[in-house]
Design a protein around this motif. Structure first.
Motif, short mmCIF file in Angstrom:
data_model
loop_
_atom_site.label_atom_id
_atom_site.label_comp_id
_atom_site.label_asym_id
_atom_site.label_seq_id
_atom_site.Cartn_x
_atom_site.Cartn_y
_atom_site.Cartn_z
N ASP A 13 -5.81 1.66 7.08
CA ASP A 13 -5.39 0.98 6.03
C ASP A 13 -4.88 -0.23 6.48
O ASP A 13 -5.02 -1.27 6.16
CB ASP A 13 -4.74 1.74 5.12
CG ASP A 13 -5.36 2.59 4.23
OD1 ASP A 13 -6.78 2.54 4.36
OD2 ASP A 13 -5.08 3.36 3.16
N THR B 8 0.84 -1.15 0.01
CA THR B 8 0.12 -0.10 0.14
C THR B 8 0.92 1.24 0.13
O THR B 8 1.98 1.16 0.63
CB THR B 8 -0.88 0.03 1.17
OG1 THR B 8 -1.54 1.22 1.38
CG2 THR B 8 -0.16 -0.21 2.50
N THR B 9 0.18 2.31 -0.50
CA THR B 9 0.88 3.58 -0.51
C THR B 9 0.90 4.55 0.74
O THR B 9 1.64 5.14 1.00
CB THR B 9 0.46 4.45 -1.71
OG1 THR B 9 -0.26 3.57 -2.50
CG2 THR B 9 1.35 5.61 -2.32
N SER B 10 -0.42 4.02 1.48
CA SER B 10 -0.71 4.85 2.57
C SER B 10 -0.14 4.36 3.93
O SER B 10 0.04 3.07 4.00
CB SER B 10 -2.07 4.95 2.78
OG SER B 10 -2.51 5.00 3.75
N ASN B 11 0.29 5.26 4.73
CA ASN B 11 0.56 4.65 6.01
C ASN B 11 -0.48 4.95 6.93
O ASN B 11 -0.25 4.95 8.31
CB ASN B 11 1.82 5.50 6.47
CG ASN B 11 2.64 4.86 7.30
OD1 ASN B 11 2.50 3.50 7.55
ND2 ASN B 11 3.53 5.69 8.05
N ALA B 12 -1.86 5.27 6.36
CA ALA B 12 -2.84 5.65 7.29
C ALA B 12 -3.11 4.47 8.33
O ALA B 12 -3.00 3.25 7.83
CB ALA B 12 -4.10 5.86 6.57
N ARG C 36 4.68 -0.94 3.03
CA ARG C 36 4.20 0.24 2.59
C ARG C 36 5.15 0.58 1.55
O ARG C 36 6.40 0.26 1.63
CB ARG C 36 4.51 1.34 3.66
CG ARG C 36 4.21 2.44 3.09
CD ARG C 36 4.20 3.67 4.07
NE ARG C 36 3.85 5.11 3.35
CZ ARG C 36 4.52 6.09 3.69
NH1 ARG C 36 5.46 6.23 4.44
NH2 ARG C 36 4.00 6.93 3.07
N LYS C 37 4.89 0.94 0.20
CA LYS C 37 5.57 0.99 -0.88
C LYS C 37 6.42 2.12 -0.58
O LYS C 37 6.03 3.43 -0.54
CB LYS C 37 4.64 1.43 -2.07
CG LYS C 37 3.77 0.20 -2.51
CD LYS C 37 3.12 0.47 -3.60
CE LYS C 37 2.14 -0.41 -4.35
NZ LYS C 37 1.41 0.22 -4.97
N PRO C 38 7.85 2.18 -0.38
CA PRO C 38 8.62 3.51 -0.24
C PRO C 38 8.76 4.50 -1.43
O PRO C 38 8.77 3.99 -2.60
CB PRO C 38 9.85 2.83 0.23
CG PRO C 38 9.62 1.40 0.12
CD PRO C 38 8.80 1.31 -0.51
N VAL C 39 9.33 5.61 -1.22
CA VAL C 39 9.53 6.51 -2.19
C VAL C 39 10.76 6.35 -2.74
O VAL C 39 11.25 6.46 -3.88
CB VAL C 39 9.55 7.76 -1.60
CG1 VAL C 39 9.71 9.05 -2.70
CG2 VAL C 39 7.93 8.20 -1.18
#
Lengths: 456, 144
Positions: free
Chosen positions: B101, B94-98, B115-118
């Motif tokens: 989620d 997931t992109t979100s760190n919420a 979490r997919k990192p930048v």
């Protein structure tokens, strides 16, 4: 003749009753009584002078008092006062007469009852009651004289004297009648007043209901609007966290991939450009992340829990362990209490404050001290550091969103951390304050309400 | 570990597919990465139907949450209801760190969450850790 009387009446009619039909009639009756009494006294005066037998009664004085009373009524327009004056007039005129002319059982004593009756009708029930009691006292006095004077007579024949019974019964009858009349009068007045008041109240109620309905409707409308804007905001937060991060990740990752896959073809300058790109993207991503955290404070969904702060603080310190080790930081804290709060948020506050305390610190042995105490309503925590400190004039600004006091090159960060802390503490119905001296360090103090419940 | 590890990547973003492939290429473990681009295809792959009749049974599923047609959540729900498929570990990407989620993923019995990192280097590390963890430490039920 009629116009003359009208003129006379109008002359004595008090100004304030001229346009008040109900009171006007009553005022005319009072004026009539005064004039009637004046004429009566004048007539008696003239007739007794002609007889010239006894001239003991001060008719001149009585006439003067009556006429003066009429003028007083004209000036003051008070029924209460005029009732008193009428009661007094009757009393002054008749009491001395009844003393001389045969006491309790004479006709003059009976006329004393006229005082309270006039006071009742011309004044009000209070003047009536006052003059009733005056009359009764006077009658009692007369009775006392009677008993003394005719003791022997009373012994023999008082019981069989019809005069005595007739006088007493008549007196009683008038009293009861007066009281009943006043009672009824007041009752109907009161009921009428009550009716009109109730009507008024009902009108007010209806008006109020209308207003309440209107307000409720507008409240409901704005609530709907608020909900809509809230869900818009959440939608925005979602978009920001997913859709804004996505392209950023692509840029960051692929620039790095480029560097890796084309190592031989990229020189040092190219590599530094790539580093700038990656750095920018990383910072932007952090910024978005922190903005999201900021916007999420106060939102529903996070549970308030009984939280052991020792555990929360322990976790945060272990998150920071690398930094703590590298900068040789000493962190001291006592056994902390278990409190009602949102653990992830309070953890974030501790994390940010400790992190700041280490980050803005040049000391060889950075020291962070955490402490707490309590008031009846709040828990108070303090995070103290021996860092660079903050000038007084900036101490308010540091809690503002994106506020940075230092260049990015000197101290990294987005300028959101303390804003998030402040928002979290406000959500926990507490306060976040700073005490700081430049060069000596800062103490951040925050409070959390003891009876914390998530707002609906 | 003589046989290559079969990995199913369910991801609609072309960039992420390349990145994941690259990251796995660097890995020490021999693997075969199968890619499907939406939830419906993922289920077809797992049930070996509609053109995926020859698909192998994956040892690990990497599942993106945001996808067209059928999102990751629905796929996960389906997998966890199937007695056979529910044994396969699923890792949510997931992109979100919420918080919600993450919580949602675990509620749906995902095995893990990434979490997919930048930062690509970081991403490579994450995949590396994942490989180490899932293919060395965790023992899967033996294949027939």
């Amino acid at each position: 003749m009629k116009t003359k009387i009208n003129q006379l009446i109008n002359f004595f009619l008090p100004e304030k009753f001229k346009n008040d039909t109900g009171n006007r009639r009553k005022a005319i009756i009072v004026i009539f009584i005064f004039i009637f009494v004046s004429i009566l006294i004048l007539a008696m005066w003239i007739s007794t002078r002609n007889l010239s037998s006894s001239n003991e009664f001060p008719y001149g004085m009585a006439l003067l008092i009556t006429v003066l009373s009429l003028f007083v009524f004209r000036k003051k327009g008070s029924f209460y006062l005029s009732g008193h004056l009428l009661g007094m007039l009757v009393f002054i005129f008749l009491f001395p007469v009844s003393l001389y002319t045969g006491g309790l059982f004479s006709d003059d004593a009976l006329w004393l009852l006229l005082g309270p009756v006039l006071a009742f009708f011309a004044g009000n029930k209070w003047t009536g009651l006052i003059w009733s009691s005056m009359t009764m006292m006077a009658l009692g006095y007369l009775y006392y004289l009677e008993i003394n004077a005719t003791e022997s007579y009373v012994k023999d024949s008082l019981i069989f004297d019809p005069n005595y019974y007739i006088t007493s019964l008549l007196f009683l009858f008038f009293m009861i009648l007066g009281v009943m009349f006043i009672y009824e009068n007041e009752k109907t007045k009161l009921i009428a007043e009550l009716g009109s008041k109730r009507k008024l109240l009902e009108n007010y109620n209806q008006e109020l209901e209308g207003v309440v309905k209107e307000r409720t409707k507008s409240l409901r409308d704005s609530n709907v609007k608020l909900q809509r804007s809230n869900s818009d905001l959440e939608q925005f937060a979602y978009v920001a966290s997913h859709d804004l991060q996505e392209p950023l990740r692509m840029v960051g990752n692929f620039v790095q991939l480029l560097e890796e896959e084309y190592k031989d073809k990229v020189d040092a300058t190219g590599k530094s450009y790539i580093n700038f790109a990656v750095d920018g993207v990383t910072r932007m991503s952090t910024l978005i992340e922190e903005l999201l955290q900021y916007s999420r404070v106060g939102r529903k969904g996070l549970e308030v829990e009984k939280t052991d702060l020792n555990k929360v603080l322990g976790e945060k310190i272990s998150d920071l362990s690398l930094l703590i080790k590298n900068k040789n930081v000493q962190i001291d804290f006592p056994q902390l209490p278990t409190i009602n709060c949102i653990p992830s948020q309070i953890g974030m506050v501790f994390y940010n404050l400790i992190n700041n305390g280490i980050k803005f610190n040049h000391s060889k042995n950075p020291k962070i001290e955490i402490n707490y105490n309590e008031t009846p309503t709040h828990w108070w925590f303090s995070v103290k550091d021996n860092g660079i400190g903050i000038e007084k004039k900036y101490q308010e600004q540091i809690f503002e969103l994106f506020k940075r006091l230092h260049a990015k090159e000197d101290y990294s960060g987005t300028g959101i951390g303390l804003s998030i802390c402040k928002k979290i503490i406000e959500h926990h119905q507490g306060e976040l304050k700073i005490e700081s001296e430049i060069g000596k360090g800062s103490v951040f103090k925050f409070s959390i309400i003891k009876e914390f419940k998530q707002m609906e | 570990m003589g046989l290559p590890v079969e990995i199913l990547l369910v991801e609609d973003n072309e960039g992420d597919i390349i990145l994941t492939k690259k990251a796995f290429e660097k890995g020490k473990i021999m693997n075969r990465l199968h890619v499907v681009k939406n939830g419906l295809d993922a289920l077809d792959f797992l049930y070996k139907r509609n053109g995926f009749e020859d698909a192998p049974r994956p040892d690990l599923i990497l599942l993106d949450l945001n996808m067209p047609k059928m999102n990751g959540q629905q796929v996960l729900e389906d997998i966890k209801q199937n007695d056979d498929l529910k044994m396969i570990p699923v890792i949510i990407l997931t992109t979100s760190n919420a918080d919600e989620d993450i919580l949602k993923s675990y509620k749906l019995q995902a095995s893990s969450y990434i979490r997919k990192p930048v930062d690509f280097k970081q991403f490579g590390q994450v995949i590396q850790t994942l490989q180490d963890y899932w293919f060395t430490i965790v023992k899967f039920p033996a294949k027939e």
